[in-house]
Design an enzyme around this catalytic site. Sequence first.
Site, PDB file in Angstrom:
ATOM      1  N   GLY A  15       0.787  -1.235   0.000  1.00 54.79           N
ATOM      2  CA  GLY A  15       0.000   0.000   0.000  1.00 54.79           C
ATOM      3  C   GLY A  15       0.810   1.272   0.000  1.00 54.79           C
ATOM      4  O   GLY A  15       0.256   2.364   0.174  1.00 54.79           O
ATOM      5  N   VAL A  64       7.902  -8.571   1.435  1.00 57.61           N
ATOM      6  CA  VAL A  64       7.146  -9.818   1.453  1.00 57.61           C
ATOM      7  C   VAL A  64       7.771 -10.900   0.576  1.00 57.61           C
ATOM      8  O   VAL A  64       7.348 -12.055   0.622  1.00 57.61           O
ATOM      9  CB  VAL A  64       5.673  -9.589   1.052  1.00 57.61           C
ATOM     10  CG1 VAL A  64       4.968  -8.709   2.067  1.00 57.61           C
ATOM     11  CG2 VAL A  64       5.560  -9.018  -0.354  1.00 57.61           C
ATOM     12  N   TYR A 148       5.232 -13.391 -14.122  1.00 58.37           N
ATOM     13  CA  TYR A 148       4.155 -12.467 -13.774  1.00 58.37           C
ATOM     14  C   TYR A 148       2.798 -13.089 -14.112  1.00 58.37           C
ATOM     15  O   TYR A 148       1.890 -13.126 -13.276  1.00 58.37           O
ATOM     16  CB  TYR A 148       4.328 -11.138 -14.511  1.00 58.37           C
ATOM     17  CG  TYR A 148       3.337 -10.086 -14.093  1.00 58.37           C
ATOM     18  CD1 TYR A 148       3.571  -9.315 -12.959  1.00 58.37           C
ATOM     19  CD2 TYR A 148       2.170  -9.871 -14.807  1.00 58.37           C
ATOM     20  CE1 TYR A 148       2.654  -8.351 -12.547  1.00 58.37           C
ATOM     21  CE2 TYR A 148       1.246  -8.914 -14.408  1.00 58.37           C
ATOM     22  CZ  TYR A 148       1.492  -8.155 -13.280  1.00 58.37           C
ATOM     23  OH  TYR A 148       0.576  -7.214 -12.872  1.00 58.37           O
TER      24      TYR A 148
END
Length: 242
Positions: A15, A64, A148
């Site tokens: 975010g 992450v 991706y």
Amino acid sequence: MDLDFTGKTVLVVGGSSGIGNGVAHGFRQRGAQVHVWGTRPSAADYDGIEGSDLEGLGYAKVDVGVREEIAAAPAIEPLDVLVLCQGTVQYRRAEFEPAGWDRVMAVNLDSLMDCARKFRSTLAARKGVIIIVSSVSGYTSNRGNPAYAASKAGAVSLTKTLGEAWAPEGIRVVGLAPGLVDTKLTKVTTEHPERLEGALRSIPLGRMGTPQDMAGAALLLASPLAGYVVGQTLIVDGGLSL
């Protein structure tokens, strides 16, 4: 009001900029206490960066792509909505090589499960919602970016599976698949006029999406208005995939 999130707590992973940042502010503007995770050491490190506004948001540095950082990240309790908006891409055919493939899959797919697992019990206690942000690339070929495309297809499938598995616990898992949105990940298209012109011709609405467009869809999915939606991914692409 169904879109009033006053008293709710939201975490948007990824975010700090782009789509995730737009989603974070969408919830903040509707009363939620919003936390975001990003990769820079502090919120101040995002000052002046296009598409990044951390005012009014809690911030924690969590890469992450590194499983241990997710495990070590601070707990957030209570938690009502978890938005998994992390993502990366590698161009110039880097994803065809092991290092590029592994990094993209770690961020775009593996970390979704790691984050969902970390907050599972917290969300169950609040009958919360997980929104997994994938991409229209999860439904099509992407010849230059195999990791991706594969990771986003995996995200769509994970949304279905966790939706079914965790609904009995009170956790509602849903997905959001953006089309072409003007962020740092799409500069390879948006900064080249000919590529951009071609892309816009393929979008029936005739424009790129914005982070605010994605925020509107996320708010809907997290709200009681979508209270009977489980495991489904909403495609938000201006008609691109039609």
